[in-house]
Structure formats: C-alpha cells, structure tokens
Design an enzyme around this catalytic site. Structure first.
Site, PDB file in Angstrom:
ATOM      1  N   MET A   1      -9.313 -15.116  37.405  1.00 30.60           N
ATOM      2  CA  MET A   1      -9.765 -15.154  38.786  1.00 30.60           C
ATOM      3  C   MET A   1     -10.738 -16.315  38.978  1.00 30.60           C
ATOM      4  SD  MET A   1     -11.842 -13.660  36.849  1.00 30.60           S
ATOM      5  CE  MET A   1     -10.532 -12.557  36.459  1.00 30.60           C
ATOM      6  N   GLY A  53      -1.337 -14.957  37.074  1.00 30.68           N
ATOM      7  CA  GLY A  53      -2.528 -15.138  37.894  1.00 30.68           C
ATOM      8  C   GLY A  53      -3.659 -14.240  37.446  1.00 30.68           C
ATOM      9  N   CYS A  54      -4.605 -14.020  38.322  1.00 24.55           N
ATOM     10  CA  CYS A  54      -5.781 -13.214  37.999  1.00 24.55           C
ATOM     11  C   CYS A  54      -5.373 -11.852  37.445  1.00 24.55           C
ATOM     12  CB  CYS A  54      -6.631 -13.031  39.252  1.00 24.55           C
ATOM     13  SG  CYS A  54      -8.027 -11.908  39.015  1.00 24.55           S
ATOM     14  N   PHE A  55      -5.912 -11.522  36.284  1.00 26.74           N
ATOM     15  CA  PHE A  55      -5.493 -10.262  35.662  1.00 26.74           C
ATOM     16  C   PHE A  55      -6.018  -9.024  36.383  1.00 26.74           C
ATOM     17  CE2 PHE A  55      -8.541 -11.875  32.094  1.00 26.74           C
ATOM     18  CZ  PHE A  55      -9.675 -11.670  32.864  1.00 26.74           C
TER      19      PHE A  55
END
Length: 219
Positions: A1, A53-55
């Site tokens: 993120m 993408g952001c986990f």
C-alpha cells in the site's frame, strides 16, 4: 500500500491532492468463466500465493471465501533479507506484496481461488500498479506451490486471454519464490481498521463487489 495512506487520514489525503483519484462508485467483479481445468482435490489443507497490489485488500477479499482457513499478508519473489516493508517499499527488491491463502480443497478449489483473483481481487491488466499504488511491488503475479498449480494458472491465463475476458491484455506473471509474512501491523488490517481512509475508499468497495458477485461461496 502507498506510504501516504498509512501515515495520513482523510485530511492528509486532501492535502496530498490524492482525494480526487479516489473511486467514485463501488467496484464490480468482471464476469469470467471458471477455469477449464483445476487442481485435483487432495486431503488436508493446501496453500496458494497471489500478488495483486496492496495486500490489505487482497487479504480482505480472500478471507471472505468459504473453505479458506487463513490469509496472511506478506512478501514474495525476493530474499529473506529484504522481506520487510521498508525495503519492499523502496522498490529495489524483487518482492511483491502478496497473500498466502491456506484453504480446504474439499470445500474450495485452487481454480476457484484463481477465478476470484482475476475477477475481483485485483485488476490483472494493470502493469506494476494497482489503483493508487505503483511500482513492481504492486505487480500482478502468481507464485505456484507446485507443478499442478503452475499448469492450472498458466492454462487459465491462456483461457481468459483467448476469450478476451478483459478489455486490455492480462499482465499477470507466473513466478517462483518463497513467501515471507509481513509485519504484524499489516495482518488483518481491513478488519482492525474499518475506518481507515484507504480501506474505506479502495478495499470496502472491492469486498462488496466480491460478495455481490460470489454470494454462493462467501462466508
């Protein structure tokens, strides 16, 4: 993120000029067929590793599925020495933000996990980015745990490409690499921080889209 979202609230988003890029409406899952082939069910739990993408959001989506026992946020593709948020955020490692999914194949298959991954967990047509986050650590990638997973993932990408399921080419890579858990403060971030601006604007719409499209397999 994006680091900006970790450190700032809504006012911070406005001061950074990011608020204008926030989505105006809920996301929708892309309607895609299930894989034509799948990993045969085996006894005991199995593991899948995906990057998209952001986990935070990836973890939140896969935690919604029946048959999923646990989801862990972490890093995959690089070495143990640089498997930490500070190093990965520098975009100088080979790591991608990823999730490790432990699931019961008697309840949910690897192919179904792949279908959710491509349909709604992320956008497989975005190269080295997802939404507001950019860089190779946000790439779309699959890290198969064995030869069967690798074959099924490759076949599904080819199937979706042939069917032109997406308006743009799929850029998802099939890679090799170990998975390393992220720091504790990243785990279950969605559940523990429901009012966080990033969660509200990017991840809650994604989870809502999943539950609308995949109600039959949602917990």
């Amino acid at each position: 993120m994006n680091k900006f979202f970790v450190a700032t609230g809504a006012a911070g988003l406005l001061s950074l000029g990011i608020a204008g890029s926030l989505p105006a409406q809920a996301e929708k899952a892309v309607p895609i067929p299930p894989p034509a082939r799948d990993v045969p069910a085996r006894g005991g739990t199995q593991t899948a590793v995906f990057a998209g993408g952001c986990f935070w959001g990836m973890e939140a989506v896969f935690e919604q599925l029946k048959g999923v026992r646990s989801v862990t946020s972490g890093y995959a593709g690089g070495s143990a020495a640089d498997a930490n948020y500070e190093a990965v955020s520098s975009e100088t490692t080979r790591h991608a933000e990823a999730v490790q999914i432990v699931y019961d194949p008697a309840v949910i298959s690897y192919g179904t996990l792949l279908r959710v991954f491509f349909s709604v967990a992320h956008d497989p047509t975005q190269l080295n980015r997802q939404g507001p986050d950019s860089g190779p650590s946000y790439r779309s990638a699959i890290f198969p745990r064995d030869a069967q997973q690798r074959a099924v993932a490759a076949a599904y990408i080819a199937q979706l490409a042939k069917a032109r399921s997406f308006a743009a080419p799929i850029v998802t890579r099939i890679e090799s690499g170990n998975f390393y858990p992220a720091e504790g403060y990243h785990q279950d971030f969605f559940a523990r921080n429901p009012a966080h601006p990033y969660i509200v604007h990017w991840d809650k719409p994604k989870v809502a889209a999943f539950r609308a499209a995949f109600a039959a397999i949602a917990k």
